[in-house]
Design a protein around this motif. Sequence first.
Motif, PDB file in Angstrom:
ATOM      1  N   LEU A   1     -38.542 -32.372 117.635  1.00 24.05           N
ATOM      2  CA  LEU A   1     -38.992 -32.730 119.203  1.00 24.05           C
ATOM      3  C   LEU A   1     -39.314 -34.150 119.094  1.00 24.05           C
ATOM      4  O   LEU A   1     -38.816 -34.992 119.917  1.00 24.05           O
ATOM      5  N   ARG A   2     -39.977 -34.656 118.032  1.00 26.47           N
ATOM      6  CA  ARG A   2     -40.356 -36.086 117.764  1.00 26.47           C
ATOM      7  C   ARG A   2     -39.098 -36.934 117.791  1.00 26.47           C
ATOM      8  O   ARG A   2     -39.203 -38.245 118.512  1.00 26.47           O
ATOM      9  N   MET A   3     -38.115 -36.389 117.019  1.00 27.09           N
ATOM     10  CA  MET A   3     -37.008 -37.253 116.783  1.00 27.09           C
ATOM     11  C   MET A   3     -36.324 -37.391 118.142  1.00 27.09           C
ATOM     12  O   MET A   3     -35.686 -38.653 118.696  1.00 27.09           O
ATOM     13  N   LEU A   4     -36.267 -36.149 118.998  1.00 27.22           N
ATOM     14  CA  LEU A   4     -35.367 -36.250 120.142  1.00 27.22           C
ATOM     15  C   LEU A   4     -35.846 -36.870 121.322  1.00 27.22           C
ATOM     16  O   LEU A   4     -35.338 -37.689 122.167  1.00 27.22           O
ATOM     17  N   LEU A   5     -37.324 -37.005 121.310  1.00 26.63           N
ATOM     18  CA  LEU A   5     -38.203 -37.832 122.514  1.00 26.63           C
ATOM     19  C   LEU A   5     -38.630 -39.032 121.901  1.00 26.63           C
ATOM     20  O   LEU A   5     -39.124 -39.621 122.646  1.00 26.63           O
ATOM     21  N   GLN A   6     -38.308 -39.485 120.792  1.00 26.76           N
ATOM     22  CA  GLN A   6     -38.371 -40.732 120.012  1.00 26.76           C
ATOM     23  C   GLN A   6     -40.075 -41.013 120.156  1.00 26.76           C
ATOM     24  O   GLN A   6     -40.540 -41.948 120.557  1.00 26.76           O
ATOM     25  N   VAL A   7     -40.889 -40.098 119.956  1.00 29.91           N
ATOM     26  CA  VAL A   7     -42.088 -40.095 119.695  1.00 29.91           C
ATOM     27  C   VAL A   7     -42.731 -40.821 118.643  1.00 29.91           C
ATOM     28  O   VAL A   7     -42.312 -40.633 117.387  1.00 29.91           O
ATOM     29  N   ASP A   8     -43.452 -42.028 118.978  1.00 31.91           N
ATOM     30  CA  ASP A   8     -44.256 -42.821 118.171  1.00 31.91           C
ATOM     31  C   ASP A   8     -45.397 -42.193 117.571  1.00 31.91           C
ATOM     32  O   ASP A   8     -46.349 -41.903 118.363  1.00 31.91           O
ATOM     33  N   ASN A   9     -45.572 -41.493 116.290  1.00 34.66           N
ATOM     34  CA  ASN A   9     -46.565 -40.782 115.921  1.00 34.66           C
ATOM     35  C   ASN A   9     -47.735 -41.477 115.288  1.00 34.66           C
ATOM     36  O   ASN A   9     -48.473 -41.010 114.368  1.00 34.66           O
ATOM     37  N   LYS A  10     -47.559 -42.809 115.510  1.00 36.06           N
ATOM     38  CA  LYS A  10     -48.627 -43.743 114.578  1.00 36.06           C
ATOM     39  C   LYS A  10     -50.056 -43.637 115.632  1.00 36.06           C
ATOM     40  O   LYS A  10     -49.850 -43.439 116.771  1.00 36.06           O
TER      41      LYS A  10
ATOM     42  N   LEU B   1     -44.972 -28.535 131.468  1.00 34.09           N
ATOM     43  CA  LEU B   1     -44.553 -28.018 130.191  1.00 34.09           C
ATOM     44  C   LEU B   1     -44.168 -29.036 129.200  1.00 34.09           C
ATOM     45  O   LEU B   1     -44.585 -28.990 127.944  1.00 34.09           O
ATOM     46  N   ARG B   2     -43.201 -29.861 129.910  1.00 38.07           N
ATOM     47  CA  ARG B   2     -42.746 -30.924 128.956  1.00 38.07           C
ATOM     48  C   ARG B   2     -43.751 -31.877 128.554  1.00 38.07           C
ATOM     49  O   ARG B   2     -43.744 -32.559 127.444  1.00 38.07           O
ATOM     50  N   VAL B   3     -44.691 -32.309 129.468  1.00 37.69           N
ATOM     51  CA  VAL B   3     -45.897 -33.233 128.993  1.00 37.69           C
ATOM     52  C   VAL B   3     -46.907 -32.612 128.091  1.00 37.69           C
ATOM     53  O   VAL B   3     -47.055 -33.366 126.958  1.00 37.69           O
ATOM     54  N   LEU B   4     -46.916 -31.351 128.138  1.00 30.64           N
ATOM     55  CA  LEU B   4     -47.849 -30.632 126.968  1.00 30.64           C
ATOM     56  C   LEU B   4     -46.895 -30.580 125.671  1.00 30.64           C
ATOM     57  O   LEU B   4     -47.564 -31.050 124.859  1.00 30.64           O
ATOM     58  N   LEU B   5     -45.749 -30.414 125.846  1.00 31.10           N
ATOM     59  CA  LEU B   5     -44.718 -30.425 124.489  1.00 31.10           C
ATOM     60  C   LEU B   5     -44.799 -31.843 123.957  1.00 31.10           C
ATOM     61  O   LEU B   5     -44.893 -31.918 122.666  1.00 31.10           O
ATOM     62  N   TYR B   6     -44.555 -33.097 124.890  1.00 26.13           N
ATOM     63  CA  TYR B   6     -44.586 -34.343 124.399  1.00 26.13           C
ATOM     64  C   TYR B   6     -45.883 -34.436 123.383  1.00 26.13           C
ATOM     65  O   TYR B   6     -46.010 -34.934 122.380  1.00 26.13           O
ATOM     66  N   ILE B   7     -47.406 -34.251 124.253  1.00 24.40           N
ATOM     67  CA  ILE B   7     -48.377 -34.547 123.673  1.00 24.40           C
ATOM     68  C   ILE B   7     -48.806 -33.934 122.351  1.00 24.40           C
ATOM     69  O   ILE B   7     -49.290 -34.151 121.765  1.00 24.40           O
TER      70      ILE B   7
ATOM     71  N   GLN C   1     -46.430 -43.546 130.711  1.00 15.02           N
ATOM     72  CA  GLN C   1     -45.167 -44.485 130.732  1.00 15.02           C
ATOM     73  C   GLN C   1     -44.168 -43.987 129.541  1.00 15.02           C
ATOM     74  O   GLN C   1     -42.996 -43.837 129.590  1.00 15.02           O
ATOM     75  N   GLU C   2     -44.696 -43.582 128.447  1.00 16.29           N
ATOM     76  CA  GLU C   2     -44.042 -43.543 127.205  1.00 16.29           C
ATOM     77  C   GLU C   2     -43.352 -41.779 127.426  1.00 16.29           C
ATOM     78  O   GLU C   2     -42.189 -41.732 127.069  1.00 16.29           O
ATOM     79  N   ILE C   3     -44.180 -41.067 128.200  1.00 13.87           N
ATOM     80  CA  ILE C   3     -43.583 -39.707 128.503  1.00 13.87           C
ATOM     81  C   ILE C   3     -42.355 -39.816 129.304  1.00 13.87           C
ATOM     82  O   ILE C   3     -41.354 -39.232 129.345  1.00 13.87           O
ATOM     83  N   SER C   4     -42.631 -40.693 130.401  1.00 10.21           N
ATOM     84  CA  SER C   4     -41.672 -40.995 131.474  1.00 10.21           C
ATOM     85  C   SER C   4     -40.286 -41.471 130.887  1.00 10.21           C
ATOM     86  O   SER C   4     -39.274 -41.016 131.230  1.00 10.21           O
ATOM     87  N   THR C   5     -40.477 -42.461 130.242  1.00 11.77           N
ATOM     88  CA  THR C   5     -39.181 -43.143 129.147  1.00 11.77           C
ATOM     89  C   THR C   5     -38.565 -41.982 128.547  1.00 11.77           C
ATOM     90  O   THR C   5     -37.409 -41.851 128.376  1.00 11.77           O
ATOM     91  N   SER C   6     -39.217 -41.122 127.837  1.00 16.37           N
ATOM     92  CA  SER C   6     -38.560 -40.135 126.765  1.00 16.37           C
ATOM     93  C   SER C   6     -38.109 -39.105 127.582  1.00 16.37           C
ATOM     94  O   SER C   6     -36.908 -38.642 127.161  1.00 16.37           O
TER      95      SER C   6
END
Length: 150
Positions: free
Chosen positions: A138-147, A11-17, A29-34
């Motif tokens: 979510l992007r902010m907390l997970l530090q997701v690069d949305n580029k 579920l976390r992977v799906l949320l991240y993606i 790797q980026e999901i693992s790090t987040s």
Amino acid sequence: MRLTMYTDFSLRVLLYIGTKEQEQLSTIQEISTSYNISKNHLMKVTHELGKEGFIETVRGRGGGIRLAKPPEEINIGAVVKKMEDDFHLVECFSAEGNTCPIAPVCGLKGVLAQALKAYLDVLSGYTLADLLMNKQGLRMLLQVDNKANT
């Protein structure tokens, strides 16, 4: 009732993606790090999510993973049902492993079966899109690069 870590990670992977645009790729790797989760665990989880049709993988240099369909079409109950290996809440839920002497007359099994059904029915009432209502947070907390990195 408790979900396994495997389902939790799924579920976390799906949320991240899901926080990214549909065409954008994410890496394990980026999901693992987040999430500070083992990369090896996530490799197993993403393999199964791909096999079940929830995500698709793009191989090669610059590859990664992304949702296989829009978040509105990914039902949370379906994900949980596919990722959990069993729903044996008590011993008597398993025909082959049941040694409980009161099983033939016990009313508990029926009550727990009803509770499990209600649990799964609630999860089935939601999609990934419902869980992504606050994508920016979510992007902010997970530090997701949305580029775009496709």
